[in-house]
Design a protein around this motif. Structure first.
Motif, PDB file in Angstrom:
ATOM      1  N   UNK A 112       0.816  -1.089  -0.003  1.00 19.34           N
ATOM      2  CA  UNK A 112       0.060   0.054  -0.080  1.00 19.34           C
ATOM      3  C   UNK A 112       0.528   1.354   0.110  1.00 19.34           C
ATOM      4  N   UNK A 113       0.130   2.228   0.165  1.00 22.78           N
ATOM      5  CA  UNK A 113       0.972   3.548  -0.081  1.00 22.78           C
ATOM      6  C   UNK A 113       1.680   3.905   1.488  1.00 22.78           C
ATOM      7  N   UNK A 114       1.430   2.834   2.276  1.00 26.05           N
ATOM      8  CA  UNK A 114       2.301   2.923   3.613  1.00 26.05           C
ATOM      9  C   UNK A 114       3.789   3.080   3.100  1.00 26.05           C
ATOM     10  N   UNK A 115       4.131   2.450   1.814  1.00 25.68           N
ATOM     11  CA  UNK A 115       5.604   2.287   1.397  1.00 25.68           C
ATOM     12  C   UNK A 115       6.260   4.061   1.384  1.00 25.68           C
ATOM     13  N   UNK A 116       5.364   4.849   1.499  1.00 24.93           N
ATOM     14  CA  UNK A 116       6.008   6.237   1.550  1.00 24.93           C
ATOM     15  C   UNK A 116       7.001   6.446   2.594  1.00 24.93           C
ATOM     16  N   UNK A 117       6.911   5.535   3.758  1.00 19.66           N
ATOM     17  CA  UNK A 117       7.488   5.463   4.941  1.00 19.66           C
ATOM     18  C   UNK A 117       9.027   5.155   4.639  1.00 19.66           C
ATOM     19  N   UNK A 118       9.256   4.473   3.686  1.00 15.60           N
ATOM     20  CA  UNK A 118      10.578   4.352   3.126  1.00 15.60           C
ATOM     21  C   UNK A 118      10.933   5.092   2.026  1.00 15.60           C
ATOM     22  N   UNK A 119       9.820   5.586   1.013  1.00 14.18           N
ATOM     23  CA  UNK A 119      10.266   6.054  -0.176  1.00 14.18           C
ATOM     24  C   UNK A 119      10.310   7.507   0.009  1.00 14.18           C
ATOM     25  N   UNK A 120       9.407   8.129   1.124  1.00  9.55           N
ATOM     26  CA  UNK A 120       9.617   9.731   0.941  1.00  9.55           C
ATOM     27  C   UNK A 120      10.992  10.025   1.250  1.00  9.55           C
ATOM     28  N   UNK A 121      11.711   9.487   2.240  1.00  6.22           N
ATOM     29  CA  UNK A 121      13.102  10.307   2.712  1.00  6.22           C
ATOM     30  C   UNK A 121      14.023   9.924   1.536  1.00  6.22           C
ATOM     31  N   UNK A 122      13.510   8.483   0.847  1.00 10.51           N
ATOM     32  CA  UNK A 122      14.821   8.431  -0.273  1.00 10.51           C
ATOM     33  C   UNK A 122      14.468   9.417  -1.568  1.00 10.51           C
ATOM     34  N   UNK A 123      12.978   9.722  -1.809  1.00  8.68           N
ATOM     35  CA  UNK A 123      12.749  10.552  -2.629  1.00  8.68           C
ATOM     36  C   UNK A 123      13.311  11.927  -2.503  1.00  8.68           C
ATOM     37  N   UNK A 124      13.223  12.126  -1.011  1.00  8.44           N
ATOM     38  CA  UNK A 124      13.961  13.549  -0.734  1.00  8.44           C
ATOM     39  C   UNK A 124      15.395  13.733  -0.964  1.00  8.44           C
ATOM     40  N   UNK A 125      16.066  12.502  -0.830  1.00  6.44           N
ATOM     41  CA  UNK A 125      17.506  12.489  -1.001  1.00  6.44           C
ATOM     42  C   UNK A 125      17.716  12.872  -2.390  1.00  6.44           C
ATOM     43  N   UNK A 126      16.728  12.273  -3.243  1.00  6.51           N
ATOM     44  CA  UNK A 126      17.134  12.450  -4.919  1.00  6.51           C
ATOM     45  C   UNK A 126      16.515  13.657  -5.516  1.00  6.51           C
ATOM     46  N   UNK A 127      15.798  14.511  -4.463  1.00  5.58           N
ATOM     47  CA  UNK A 127      15.266  15.617  -5.036  1.00  5.58           C
ATOM     48  C   UNK A 127      16.429  16.438  -5.610  1.00  5.58           C
ATOM     49  N   UNK A 128      15.921  17.189  -6.750  1.00  2.00           N
ATOM     50  CA  UNK A 128      17.203  18.144  -7.283  1.00  2.00           C
ATOM     51  C   UNK A 128      17.578  18.997  -6.401  1.00  2.00           C
ATOM     52  N   UNK A 129      18.844  19.320  -6.533  1.00  2.00           N
ATOM     53  CA  UNK A 129      19.275  20.370  -5.662  1.00  2.00           C
ATOM     54  C   UNK A 129      19.791  21.742  -6.299  1.00  2.00           C
ATOM     55  N   UNK A 130      19.467  21.776  -7.626  1.00  5.58           N
ATOM     56  CA  UNK A 130      19.746  22.808  -8.211  1.00  5.58           C
ATOM     57  C   UNK A 130      18.555  23.774  -8.072  1.00  5.58           C
ATOM     58  N   UNK A 131      18.345  25.021  -9.118  1.00  8.06           N
ATOM     59  CA  UNK A 131      17.407  25.846  -9.117  1.00  8.06           C
ATOM     60  C   UNK A 131      16.139  25.129  -9.260  1.00  8.06           C
ATOM     61  N   UNK A 132      15.098  25.386  -8.531  1.00 12.50           N
ATOM     62  CA  UNK A 132      13.570  24.614  -8.876  1.00 12.50           C
ATOM     63  C   UNK A 132      12.956  25.238 -10.218  1.00 12.50           C
ATOM     64  N   UNK A 133      13.381  26.393 -10.685  1.00 12.59           N
ATOM     65  CA  UNK A 133      12.983  27.233 -11.932  1.00 12.59           C
ATOM     66  C   UNK A 133      13.705  26.477 -13.357  1.00 12.59           C
ATOM     67  N   UNK A 134      14.541  25.700 -12.932  1.00 14.16           N
ATOM     68  CA  UNK A 134      15.229  25.344 -14.186  1.00 14.16           C
ATOM     69  C   UNK A 134      14.650  23.879 -14.696  1.00 14.16           C
ATOM     70  N   UNK A 135      14.694  23.796 -16.030  1.00 13.04           N
ATOM     71  CA  UNK A 135      14.212  22.807 -16.524  1.00 13.04           C
ATOM     72  C   UNK A 135      15.515  21.875 -17.288  1.00 13.04           C
ATOM     73  N   UNK A 136      15.569  20.321 -17.268  1.00 11.59           N
ATOM     74  CA  UNK A 136      16.371  19.793 -17.746  1.00 11.59           C
ATOM     75  C   UNK A 136      16.761  20.100 -19.338  1.00 11.59           C
ATOM     76  N   UNK A 137      17.979  20.326 -19.731  1.00 14.93           N
ATOM     77  CA  UNK A 137      18.155  20.415 -21.294  1.00 14.93           C
ATOM     78  C   UNK A 137      18.351  18.856 -21.631  1.00 14.93           C
TER      79      UNK A 137
END
Lengths: 727, 267
Positions: A277-302
């Motif tokens: 179930x969505x309870x998997x966010x218990x593991x995935x949310x912090x990992x997804x936060x780790x992989x969050x972009x660290x550059x400018x949020x207004x930038x799109x990938x080239x």
């Protein structure tokens, strides 16, 4: 001055947020307890672990099964994520990534944006973490024969065990209230059986835990060691209650035994929901936060090496990166994204939550077959019977996006919807050439004429008429004043350009303009998905800037600002970029501009454009200017700063017909009118145009109508007098 | 089948009025600074008509032909990106400065030299001078039939079925092949090219033919072969004069308006 900050800038340093996080309460409590317990004189308090001959083996069996299940689930998930494209260099910025994982995973920075849900979730999470810690100590105490659950520490342990059990129950209660009694809208948009199962399951786990404790205390402490029992303040209270029934010892033992069995079985069963179930966010949310972009949020990938590719956008699920596929599994259907989406608020065909869920379902549908065909060396592009873009995700859904980033801003599990949407737009435009007619005209116009404003009667130099000597940039000036297509070719925006020019001149700034040599910097093309056209326009302009010796730029438009500042570095264009409100606020502060004339508009409300505000964190400079205007009173709208609502024009929607119940600019204008302000002030040529269109629709009476202004127009009235603009 | 699409590069019709200037001495339009010439929109629609027939399943080769200077290659590339197969630029100093008469001669010679052309698609008119003579002129020169101002074009067997726009409705005509059709904006928007097609088009070479290649006498085309003489090119002075019609009642205002119109001999 705002600087680019990790994730979304909110004008407050991240450190204070982490320090001030609620987690410090829990950690502090446990830490202090341990110190106190170690220092103080020991008592003989303690208890027998696995008392009453409960089957300890059952716990270990269930735990092994859970671990097996988790491993199986993760491997199965991971093999599906790996269908996606690689993301080279994603680990490079790991210190920032760890910070994000802490900030958004452990301290749950995003959740607080809904206060009630934030408190609820903190109660539940801290309870789960602390009670897992409590339970783990029992196992360690027994297995490693350490027997540290004695004396003062045992009493303190009893206390915080009960405390966090109670906190957990408060959280569950809040969750139940919101789900069943509050009739709260967004959690019903995609409600499933698992949602009920998770919350009731947790409630049963916590309650049964208290019952185990209650009957143990009833049998061994309540009369024998009442001074110990009081530390377990909830269970002792419950034991006191049960004592009135005068249970016999076998009855107590029986009740304890079965409470324990229930507790253990349901607890491990509940943890097993992580796999299904969505309870998997218990593991995935912090990992997804780790992989969050660290550059400018207004930038799109080239798109790299665009001329050598065969596929440009994302038309099939395996064309996303593995990170984008991973994100789909992190979604908990909380609906915060859809709740703030301007398109959704206007009844237009986009709900970011459903978009993510539709993609997730599509991945589940075709993922295993893709894997099989891929392993067999077959043609994976021929696998899916339905088109992801067009059938699973409708074209109009993708076009309705304003790229305002409100969904990304709100998402508690750090899903980045906007890049995913733009990737699919790129497929529509570059691979399929399937574009709404009006957007196509804007793109063709950019190709042919270097600006998106088809049919304009103005020239790039029209605004200069009557201003006297307008210096052309020749490399000797400090700043390039970048007027932009809207600032020079759209009638309503011309006076704003003139105001900014006169203020720059008044402030004694060293600046020049490009005049006829300005061309579109490519932002609308990129947002509309035509990355190829964007790259051509961007590279041309970077060359122009370099050849003229441009180093510092003042822009009229937040979209130009974002493009120069955050996106041109992708192509080797490094310039120092200021939005005009930033420069003007500086000038006011340094007293090179002195607002002395009272302005005619006595109450103003300020609209944060998405590309200046949310995506670049410039909230204060425009407000500083408005604060010093003589005679102007500020009235904030309910949605403002990082929670601001798009005017409706972003993401290329300036050049599209809107489909849906309402127009976004009408929704936003209505919000502005409820403040009762007579001036609606913004900083963006698109916003101003949207409001000029929206105000008459919301306020038909011309006499009492609110008026739309740029910050610079009002500042000019205050600095140069009410008649300056007429001169 | 082999279709030819005629494409003309013209000064941008969306040039802002303030940037549009003419040299009244030489009777020439002064190219506006920083405003690039564009493909005439009607010619893009003509290409769209040819491409729709190709897409409907016919085995068609489409050659896009433009008479113009080197810069007209951009217009050809644009049609190639839309999906045309080959590009042909008719570039010779002798072609410059003429009227439709010279253009028709040059294009017809090229079509004859290409050989085995089954149909020629032109825009209903070029969006600069708006004369609308080239299509019918080519038909006349080649001795083919022509259908003008089409909103729909299909090929059925050895016939071309054209739906024409008339002032008071539509007319469907059947023409034998080869024929010429001029296409109007009622056909619909020209397509937006896919990036892969733009890349392919960029790689294609555009063939160039001169007057000599076409076997044309330089004195018969261009300025020296022109039959029209441009007497004067100027920007008309637009002006307005507003008179407010007074009156106590709407009836009186209407009467005063009628009187004024009669006095000005409008009524």
């Amino acid at each position: 001055m705002a600087t680019a900050e990790v994730a979304f800038p909110e004008g407050k340093p991240a450190r204070t947020r982490v320090l001030g996080a609620w987690w410090s309460t829990a950690v502090g409590l446990a830490g202090t307890g341990i110190v106190v317990a170690a220092e103080a004189e020991r008592t003989s308090a303690g208890r027998e672990v696995f008392w009453n001959e409960v089957p300890g083996w059952l716990a270990y069996t269930l735990m092994s099964a859970l671990v097996g299940l988790l491993v199986y689930g993760l491997v199965r998930h991971a093999s599906i994520w790996m269908l996606g494209k690689p993301t080279p260099g994603i680990l490079a910025d790991w210190p920032n990534r760890l910070r994000n994982a802490t900030r958004f995973g452990l301290t749950q920075d995003k959740l607080r944006r809904d206060r009630y849900a934030g408190i609820m979730h903190w109660c539940i999470l801290s309870s789960i973490v602390m009670l897992t810690f409590v339970t783990a100590q029992v196992a360690i105490d027994d297995d490693l024969q350490l027997h540290f659950l004695t004396g003062n520490y045992y009493l303190f342990y009893s206390f915080y065990g009960d405390l966090f059990g109670l906190i957990g129950l408060v959280g569950v209660g809040m969750a139940l209230y919101r789900r069943y009694f509050d009739n709260y809208h967004r959690i019903r948009w995609d409600e499933r059986v698992e949602d009920h199962l998770i919350i009731w399951g947790l409630g049963v786990v916590l309650l049964s835990g208290f019952f185990v404790e209650t009957f143990r205390i009833l049998a061994t402490e309540l009369e024998q060691h009442p001074d110990w029992a009081t530390w377990s303040f909830v269970s002792a209270g419950m034991a006191l209650f049960f004592s009135v029934f005068e249970m016999t010892e076998p009855q107590m033992l029986f009740a304890h035994y079965w409470s324990w069995i229930t507790h253990i079985v349901i607890a491990f069963g509940w943890l097993g929901l992580i796999v299904f179930t969505k309870l998997d966010h218990l593991l995935f949310a912090p990992v997804n936060a780790f992989f969050l972009r660290t550059d400018a949020p207004g930038r799109l990938n080239a798109i790299p090496n665009i001329e050598e590719r065969e596929v440009f956008g994302v038309g099939q699920i395996q064309d996303f990166t593995w990170k984008q596929l991973f994100e789909l599994d992190a979604c908990v259907r909380c609906g915060r994204c859809t709740n703030v989406c301007p398109a959704n608020l206007a009844g237009q065909p986009l709900s970011p939550m459903h978009l993510i869920q539709d993609l997730k379902r599509h991945l589940a549908d075709v993922g295993p077959e893709l894997q099989r065909v891929g392993h067999a060396g077959g043609d994976v592009r021929a696998v899916s019977p339905v088109a992801m873009v067009g059938e699973v995700i409708q074209d109009e859904t993708l076009w309705a996006c304003r790229t305002c980033g409100a969904c990304v801003q709100e998402c508690p599990v750090l899903i980045e919807h906007v890049p995913t949407i733009v990737d699919m737009r790129r497929y529509l435009v570059l691979d399929e050439a399937r574009i709404p007619a009006t957007a196509q005209q804007a793109l063709e116009n950019m190709e042919m004429r270097g600006h998106p404003w088809r049919g304009t009667a103005f020239e790039r130099t029209t605004w200069m008429e009557g201003l006297g000597d307008v210096p052309l940039f020749d490399g000797s000036q400090e700043y390039l004043y970048w007027v932009g297509c809207s600032g020079s070719l759209v009638e309503r925006n011309l006076p704003i350009t003139r105001s900014v020019f006169r203020l720059l001149r008044e402030a004694g700034a060293s600046f020049g303009v490009l005049g006829q040599e300005e061309t579109c910097n490519g932002d609308p093309a990129r947002r509309l998905g035509n990355e190829y056209l964007y790259q051509i326009l961007a590279q041309q302009l970077i060359e122009t800037f370099k050849s003229k010796g441009v180093q510092r730029v003042i822009t009229n438009c937040p979209h130009c600002f974002n493009t120069f500042k955050n996106e041109y570095p992708q192509f080797g264009g490094h310039f120092e970029v200021l939005h005009h409100t930033e420069f003007l606020a500086q000038a006011v502060q340094q007293r090179t501009l002195i607002p002395k004339f009272p302005i005619a508009t006595n109450t103003v409300t300020y609209h944060d454009s998405c590309y200046l505000g949310r995506l670049n964190g410039v909230y204060d400079a425009p407000r500083e200017i408005l604060a010093v205007l003589p005679g102007a009173q500020m009235r904030e709208m309910q949605r403002s700063k990082s929670a601001g609502l798009c005017c409706g024009a972003g993401g290329g929607n300036m050049w599209q017909e809107e489909l849906g119940e309402r127009r976004v600019n009408h929704v936003r204008t209505e919000e502005a009118t409820t403040t009762g302000a007579t001036g609606l002030v913004s900083n963006c040529p698109f916003c101003i145009q949207m409001f000029e269109d929206g105000i008459p629709a919301i306020q038909p009476d011309e006499e009492s109508r609110m008026r739309a202004f740029d910050v610079a127009e009002l500042l000019e009235q205050a600095v140069l007098g009410p008649d300056a603009a007429k001169a | 089948m082999h279709f030819v699409v005629c494409a003309k590069q013209i000064p941008d019709p969306e040039t802002p009025p303030s940037a549009f200037r003419v040299n009244e001495q030489t009777n020439e339009v002064i190219p506006a600074q920083g405003i690039a010439p564009v493909l005439s929109q009607f010619d893009a629609i003509a290409a769209e008509a040819a491409l729709r027939i190709k897409e409907a399943g016919s085995d068609v080769k489409i050659t896009v032909v433009s008479m113009g200077k080197e810069s007209a290659a951009a217009a050809i590339k644009q049609v190639l990106a839309m999906g045309a197969d080959e590009g042909l630029l008719l570039d010779d100093d002798a072609f410059q400065g003429g009227d439709w008469n010279g253009t028709v001669k040059v294009l017809s010679a090229a079509i004859q030299k290409l050989g085995n052309v089954d149909a020629v698609f032109c825009g209903r008119q070029a969006a600069d001078w708006d004369m609308g003579q080239t299509g019918v002129g080519i038909a006349e020169t080649l001795g083919w039939q022509a259908a003008i101002i089409a909103k729909d074009v299909k090929v059925e067997g050895d016939k071309m079925v054209v739906q024409r726009v008339l002032p008071d409705g539509f007319q469907t005509v059947k023409l034998p092949l080869p024929s010429v059709v001029t296409v109007s904006n009622e056909l619909g928007e020209p397509r937006y090219p896919k990036l892969a097609q733009i890349m392919q088009a960029a790689k294609k070479t555009v063939t160039k033919w001169s007057a000599a290649d076409l076997g044309l006498d330089a004195g018969a085309v261009g300025a020296s072969g022109a039959q029209l003489k441009l007497e004067r090119l100027f920007i008309p002075q637009a002006g307005g004069n507003v008179i407010i019609i007074e009156g106590e009642t709407p009836q009186e205002q209407a009467q005063n308006l009628v009187n004024a119109l009669q006095a000005d001999k409008v009524l």
